[in-house]
Scaffold this active site. Structure first.
Site, short mmCIF file in Angstrom:
data_model
loop_
_atom_site.label_atom_id
_atom_site.label_comp_id
_atom_site.label_asym_id
_atom_site.label_seq_id
_atom_site.Cartn_x
_atom_site.Cartn_y
_atom_site.Cartn_z
N GLU A 141 3.33 -8.36 6.98
CA GLU A 141 2.05 -8.98 6.60
C GLU A 141 2.16 -9.96 5.44
O GLU A 141 1.42 -9.83 4.45
CB GLU A 141 1.02 -7.90 6.29
CG GLU A 141 0.68 -7.03 7.48
CD GLU A 141 -0.46 -6.05 7.19
OE1 GLU A 141 -0.98 -6.04 6.07
OE2 GLU A 141 -0.83 -5.30 8.11
N GLU B 89 1.03 -1.74 14.11
CA GLU B 89 0.25 -0.77 13.31
C GLU B 89 -1.15 -0.71 13.88
O GLU B 89 -1.71 -1.74 14.28
CB GLU B 89 0.10 -1.21 11.84
CG GLU B 89 1.33 -1.05 10.99
CD GLU B 89 1.12 -1.50 9.54
OE1 GLU B 89 -0.04 -1.45 9.05
OE2 GLU B 89 2.10 -1.89 8.92
N TYR C 12 -6.67 -3.25 12.42
CA TYR C 12 -7.45 -2.05 12.07
C TYR C 12 -8.92 -2.26 12.41
O TYR C 12 -9.79 -2.23 11.54
CB TYR C 12 -7.25 -1.73 10.58
CG TYR C 12 -5.85 -1.23 10.28
CD1 TYR C 12 -5.54 0.12 10.41
CD2 TYR C 12 -4.84 -2.10 9.91
CE1 TYR C 12 -4.25 0.59 10.17
CE2 TYR C 12 -3.55 -1.65 9.67
CZ TYR C 12 -3.27 -0.31 9.81
OH TYR C 12 -2.00 0.16 9.57
N ASP D 18 0.81 -1.21 0.00
CA ASP D 18 0.00 0.00 0.00
C ASP D 18 0.85 1.27 0.00
O ASP D 18 0.71 2.12 0.87
CB ASP D 18 -0.90 -0.05 1.25
CG ASP D 18 -1.84 1.13 1.35
OD1 ASP D 18 -2.34 1.58 0.31
OD2 ASP D 18 -2.05 1.62 2.48
C1 GCB Z 1 -1.37 -2.35 6.67
C2 GCB Z 1 -0.08 -2.29 5.94
C3 GCB Z 1 0.28 -0.88 5.52
C4 GCB Z 1 -0.95 -0.17 4.99
C5 GCB Z 1 -1.98 -0.08 6.11
C6 GCB Z 1 -3.27 0.58 5.65
O1 GCB Z 1 -1.67 -3.30 7.35
O2 GCB Z 1 0.98 -2.88 6.64
O3 GCB Z 1 1.27 -0.94 4.54
O4 GCB Z 1 -0.68 1.10 4.50
O5 GCB Z 1 -2.28 -1.39 6.55
O6 GCB Z 1 -3.44 1.76 5.85
O7 GCB Z 1 -4.07 -0.11 5.04
#
Ligand code: GCB
Length: 647
Positions: free
Chosen positions: A452, A541, A505, A208
């Site tokens: 990931e 994250e 997330y 991403d």
């Molecule tokens: C993740 C990734 C990261 C993305 C982020 C997102 O899990 O490791 O590279 O930018 O999520 O914002 O989706």
């Protein structure tokens, strides 16, 4: 990893034992530094540039563009180096270009470098993304696979063969990603001519961030004498007040050489010395290297000066190289991360090398601004998501006490074919290159071999077992991890890591808009991972997109209020679990950054707590408040922080 609490002699024996492994990489990649015996000439500035837009992108090779000045084979535009080329022009075809681009620069090499046959002249490229071939005056001098890491070639004999010809450097760079590159990607040709124009193809990526390309870090010429310090490896430890610096120097090009190794403190006083190529230096009343906000006097650096006096056929030469050295240990227990035997809590960020116009090009003003923001924020650490950052950035971390999780470009390993032999072999090689480059930085406390990956796939077990074992063999002094987003029960690599790093997330990619799920889902996440592995956990994250200036209350996704609410909800759970086994929290992300175009991205990823232009969103203040509170609780603030206006 260090052995906390073991007596002095055992520590020396341990240092000796680990050392063979650390120094097993056969040739060095020391950062080019000036000294009384070495000169550096930076080739930053304008280079000639052309993208090979031929259908198969091979015209440059077919017509051997490297043989003559680039302008003789077609039109050339100005291109700054270092910089990604993508955002420099108004041409969308160049922004999204896939294939070979050609850079060229003519350099005036000092006559004395050429005249003195005892001088090695080395061409070094800090990084070029992704695959590069380099020629000097039409002769190929090196090829390198992989962005983010340096490569070099000795070009003295070539220049001396024709001293009257100016030195013309040509670098062809190809950003195509395949199943066994790191990161992986695939090229997809669209052959349905009712939908796509002739020759249409795309690059699929599984990560991403924008696949910026070009020469991203400085190109240099530097000199050394014929007999030179090729590599230095340093491993440090301490016992009570005594520091131990185990070192190994490798010298190349000398029939016979004598050596002087001197360790000096910040005031330039010699604290230990030796004339052996390897050994252990003992430092009385050692000043340890401490992270920012963990000690009143963080980031203390000694300097290890190596002098090599060589004689060759009756003539003598001297080479001098000075390496900054921070004396510290790192170790991991089942619930703690210890630096100098004291628990360290990561309160930091994930970053990207990313900015307007220059893309991933190295830029000092940006680097210094980012460090000022990190210190303002009270961040003590970051992860080099998702690739190795410039060496100058790690040097800043050494000097400012910012702790680093150093990640290789193993991001987006999602296709089962990317777990094959070719991929693994390349991945192991990249870890060799990364450890060779970064092994001496005190700020680097852990290696991350991937982000990931599809860790639930059966081949992931062998892949990560091999990769982690290899990395530990390269460097037994640092823990090794990879970053997971998979489920604790399905993750095949987790048994091999030293620290569990989890990305999640909640209320974003899962249960979007439902902030109320965060406490329960996050607690379950931690308890499941810890319950199964009894290893310390970093929330590597978490976050939410917020378009700067977009507001809604009650909070709605993409507003600053929502981002704030997500963070605060996570923080409440962190505060419960950090008393137990959670050893860190790294926000995703420090700043907004560019991505490929897609329906979930509004001109890039907006999960930054700063905008891409480094202006704070509301969350930056929330995090600042939290990080300083954590620092007050867990560390010792430097004296100057009592005067916040100096931040
Ligand atoms: C993740 C990734 C990261 C993305 C982020 C997102 O899990 O490791 O590279 O930018 O999520 O914002 O989706």
């Amino acid at each position: 990893m260090a052995v906390p609490g073991s007596p002095g002699l055992l520590r020396v024996l341990w240092l000796l034992a680990v050392f063979g492994a650390v120094s097993s990489l056969d040739s060095g990649m020391l950062f080019p530094r000036e000294s009384s015996s070495r000169e550096v000439k930076e080739l930053s500035g304008l280079w000639g540039f052309r993208a090979d837009k031929s259908p198969d992108r091979k015209q440059g090779f077919d017509e051997a563009w490297y043989k003559r000045p680039l302008a003789e084979s077609g039109p050339v535009i100005d291109m700054p180096v270092p910089a990604s080329y993508n955002d420099i022009t108004q041409d969308p075809a160049l922004r999204d270009f896939i294939g070979w681009v050609w850079y060229e620069r003519e350099v005036v090499v000092p006559a004395r470098w050429i005249a003195d046959k005892g001088t090695r002249i080395v061409l070094r490229v800090g990084s070029a993304h992704y695959y590069s071939v380099t020629w000097v005056n039409g002769v190929k001098v090196t090829e390198h696979k992989g962005g983010h890491l340096p490569f070099e070639a000795e070009i003295g004999s070539l220049l001396r063969a024709d001293p009257l010809t100016p030195c013309r450097i040509t670098i062809a760079v190809n950003n195509t990603l395949t199943l066994d590159t790191l990161p992986p990607g695939t090229i997809q040709h669209m052959d349905d001519h009712t939908k796509y124009p002739e020759g249409f193809f795309i690059q699929n990526i599984y990560f991403d961030f924008f696949n910026y390309a070009g020469i991203h870090r400085a190109v240099l010429l530097y000199t050394t004498p014929k007999a030179y310090v090729d590599d230095i490896t340093v491993v440090t430890d301490f016992s009570d007040n005594t520091g131990l610096v185990k070192y190994k120097v490798s010298v190349q090009g000398a029939a016979s050489a004598s050596l002087k190794v001197t360790l000096t403190d910040k005031d330039g006083h010699c604290v230990a010395s030796s004339s052996e190529p390897s050994g252990v230096l003992t430092v009385v009343d050692v000043k340890l290297w401490w992270p920012y906000l963990m000690h009143e006097n963080p980031a203390y650096l000694y300097s290890l000066e190596v002098r090599v006096l060589a004689s060759n056929k009756g003539s003598t030469s001297e080479d001098v190289y000075a390496l900054p050295v921070g004396i510290r240990t790192v170790s991991v227990t089942s619930s703690q991360f210890l630096i100098n035997n004291k628990p360290f809590y990561f309160h930091g960020v994930n970053k990207h090398e990313d900015a307007d116009i220059r893309g991933k090009g190295f830029d000092w003003p940006l680097v210094v601004k980012d460090f000022n923001l990190l210190k303002w924020l009270g961040a003590n650490s970051f992860r080099t998501s998702h690739y190795p950052y410039a060496e100058e950035i790690l040097q800043m971390c050494d000097r400012h006490g910012i702790v680093v999780i150093d990640e290789c470009p193993g991001v987006g390993i999602k296709d089962i074919r990317s777990f094959g032999n070719a991929s693994l072999t390349h991945h192991l090689f990249v870890m060799d290159e990364l450890v060779r480059r970064d092994k001496n930085h005190p700020s680097v406390v852990m290696w991350s071999v991937a982000n990931e990956p599809a860790a639930e796939m059966p081949p992931a077990e062998y892949y990560f077992k091999t990769l982690i074992k290899h990395t530990k063999a390269l460097d037994p002094t640092r823990p090794v991890t990879y970053i997971t987003d998979s489920n604790y029960a399905r993750d095949k690599g987790a048994p091999f890591v030293d620290v569990i790093c989890v990305n999640s997330y909640f209320s974003w990619y899962h249960d979007p808009g439902h902030l109320e799920v965060i406490p329960i889902q996050l607690s379950t996440q931690f308890e499941s991972w810890y319950g199964k592995y009894q290893k310390p956990i970093i929330q590597s994250e978490y976050g939410a997109d917020a378009v700067p200036g977009l507001h809604n209350d009650p909070p709605m996704m993409f507003t600053e209020e929502y981002q704030k609410a997500v963070l605060q909800s996570y923080h409440r759970v962190f505060d419960q679990k950090r008393k137990q086994y959670v050893i860190g929290e790294l926000i995703w992300n420090f700043a907004d950054f560019m991505t490929a175009q897609g329906i979930t991205r509004v001109v890039g990823n907006k999960k930054g707590i700063f905008s891409r232009q480094r202006q704070p969103k509301s969350t930056a203040f929330i995090l600042k408040e939290r990080y300083w509170r954590l620092a007050n609780e867990t560390g010792k603030l430097p004296v100057w922080t009592k005067y916040p206006c100096s931040l």
